[in-house]
Design an enzyme around this catalytic site. Structure first.
Site, mmCIF file in Angstrom:
data_model
loop_
_atom_site.group_PDB
_atom_site.id
_atom_site.type_symbol
_atom_site.label_atom_id
_atom_site.label_comp_id
_atom_site.label_asym_id
_atom_site.label_seq_id
_atom_site.Cartn_x
_atom_site.Cartn_y
_atom_site.Cartn_z
ATOM 1 N N HIS A 124 -2.856 7.666 6.924
ATOM 2 C CA HIS A 124 -3.512 7.960 5.641
ATOM 3 C C HIS A 124 -4.206 6.708 5.086
ATOM 4 O O HIS A 124 -5.377 6.754 4.698
ATOM 5 C CB HIS A 124 -2.453 8.468 4.649
ATOM 6 C CG HIS A 124 -2.964 8.707 3.264
ATOM 7 N ND1 HIS A 124 -3.345 9.943 2.807
ATOM 8 C CD2 HIS A 124 -3.168 7.856 2.217
ATOM 9 C CE1 HIS A 124 -3.752 9.850 1.557
ATOM 10 N NE2 HIS A 124 -3.660 8.587 1.165
ATOM 11 N N GLU A 125 -3.495 5.590 5.071
ATOM 12 C CA GLU A 125 -4.056 4.368 4.467
ATOM 13 C C GLU A 125 -5.233 3.824 5.286
ATOM 14 O O GLU A 125 -6.170 3.255 4.716
ATOM 15 C CB GLU A 125 -2.961 3.306 4.300
ATOM 16 C CG GLU A 125 -1.824 3.714 3.363
ATOM 17 C CD GLU A 125 -2.269 4.123 1.961
ATOM 18 O OE1 GLU A 125 -3.297 3.618 1.471
ATOM 19 O OE2 GLU A 125 -1.591 4.986 1.365
ATOM 20 N N HIS A 165 -8.304 5.296 4.019
ATOM 21 C CA HIS A 165 -8.853 4.604 2.840
ATOM 22 C C HIS A 165 -9.599 3.340 3.260
ATOM 23 O O HIS A 165 -10.675 3.045 2.749
ATOM 24 C CB HIS A 165 -7.730 4.203 1.885
ATOM 25 C CG HIS A 165 -7.139 5.341 1.111
ATOM 26 N ND1 HIS A 165 -7.896 6.352 0.562
ATOM 27 C CD2 HIS A 165 -5.845 5.619 0.785
ATOM 28 C CE1 HIS A 165 -7.098 7.200 -0.071
ATOM 29 N NE2 HIS A 165 -5.852 6.785 0.060
ATOM 30 N N HIS A 178 -9.198 10.540 -1.562
ATOM 31 C CA HIS A 178 -8.261 11.664 -1.397
ATOM 32 C C HIS A 178 -8.979 13.008 -1.324
ATOM 33 O O HIS A 178 -9.999 13.216 -1.967
ATOM 34 C CB HIS A 178 -7.261 11.683 -2.559
ATOM 35 C CG HIS A 178 -6.256 10.590 -2.466
ATOM 36 N ND1 HIS A 178 -5.712 9.946 -3.560
ATOM 37 C CD2 HIS A 178 -5.694 9.993 -1.375
ATOM 38 C CE1 HIS A 178 -4.862 9.029 -3.152
ATOM 39 N NE2 HIS A 178 -4.832 9.031 -1.821
#
Lengths: 195, 117
Positions: A131-132, A135, A141
């Site tokens: 997930h990170e 980013h 998101h």
């Protein structure tokens, strides 16, 4: 999928060759109950998932200061204005391109194997890493619950496979990996949905 | 002979330790709160919504009233997280709020976007 304001992305080298981004782990801000080799293997797999869909190579380097992506585990206020809050709550955060900082809350019970870790508050390191990295690459998101870029993750839950929403989002920023086939991802998702 | 004291099985005490998230677990008390309600401590929930990009910082401190602005924030939160849009702090919404999450704001313009120095 969504992007950060201004749609920032990494820009390196010529557009003809795949971009290479280096990553490194903080020499002083790590956790000691998981081995360094296990943590490195988890991140290697997480980077590979993104690498398989976009023309970007991720290479580990020993030089933390000069690495494009710098990974570390931090506790409480760690100087970036976004203090961590102890067990659960906020699990991790990362900065948009081309900053490269990826921080994990050292207070969490990070795990790489739920079978051996029985803690009720165990958090899957690979899911959060994947997930990170999204980013770090420029994805914000999403509202698609099944996607990796959905903002929340329950304890003892594993979500590591990129979904169509994640792939479309990141490919709009970097283009597609020539070896990637959408049909295989669609088939995989369909089989999962049917199951 | 003296034997060590033994506790009869029926009298043993079982202590259940709730190891769950203490950070946002308290928000469960706002369950079913709706527009117009005044619940002590709701300002904390408003700070949560501000932190993740759903409420702007007010001129003064956040209050404990479920007002129109907060209702709009709840609706936006429900839309962004793919929850049923009710504008109320229903079970799905409170459950989502209490879930562990990424620290990045859901408002992409408020994310940690800094140049590297």
């Amino acid at each position: 999928f969504a992007y950060f304001y201004g749609k920032p992305r990494w820009v390196r080298g010529s557009r003809k060759t795949p971009m290479t981004l280096t990553y490194a782990f903080s020499p002083s801000n790590m956790i000691d109950y998981l081995s360094s080799s296990d943590i490195r293997a988890v991140f290697r797999r997480a980077f590979c998932r993104w690498e398989s869909v976009i023309p970007v190579n991720f290479t580990e380097t020993g030089n933390y200061q000069s690495a494009n992506i710098r990974i570390g585990f931090y506790r409480g206020d760690h100087g970036d204005g976004e203090p961590f809050d102890g067990v659960l709550g906020v699990l991790a955060h990362a900065f948009s391109p081309e900053n490269g900082r990826l921080h994990l809350d050292a207070a969490e019970t990070w795990t790489i194997n739920f079978k051996s870790d029985k803690s009720k508050v165990a958090v899957d390191l690979e899911s959060v890493a994947t997930h990170e990295i999204g980013h770090v690459l420029g994805l914000a998101h999403t509202s698609v619950k099944e996607a990796v870029m959905y903002p929340s993750l329950s304890p003892r839950t594993r979500k590591v496979d990129l979904k169509i929403d994640d792939v479309k989002g990141v490919q709009a920023l970097y283009g597609s990996n020539p070896n990637f086939k959408f049909s295989s991802l669609l088939a995989l998702e369909n089989s999962f949905n049917q199951a | 002979p003296c034997f060590p004291a033994r506790t009869p099985p029926g009298l043993s005490t079982v202590i259940n330790v709730d190891a769950h998230n203490s950070t946002w677990q308290d928000f469960v008390r706002f369950l079913h709160a709706g527009k117009g309600s005044h619940v002590s401590g709701m300002s904390e929930l408003k700070r949560y919504f501000n932190r993740f990009g759903y409420l702007p910082i007010p001129g003064t401190d956040f209050n404990d009233i479920f007002d129109t602005k907060f209702e709009s924030a709840v609706v936006l939160y429900q839309k962004n997280l793919g929850l049923p849009v009710t504008g109320k702090l229903d079970t799905d919404t409170i459950s989502a709020i209490m879930s562990p999450r990424c620290g990045m704001s859901d408002d992409a313009s408020h994310a940690l976007h800094r140049t590297r120095h």
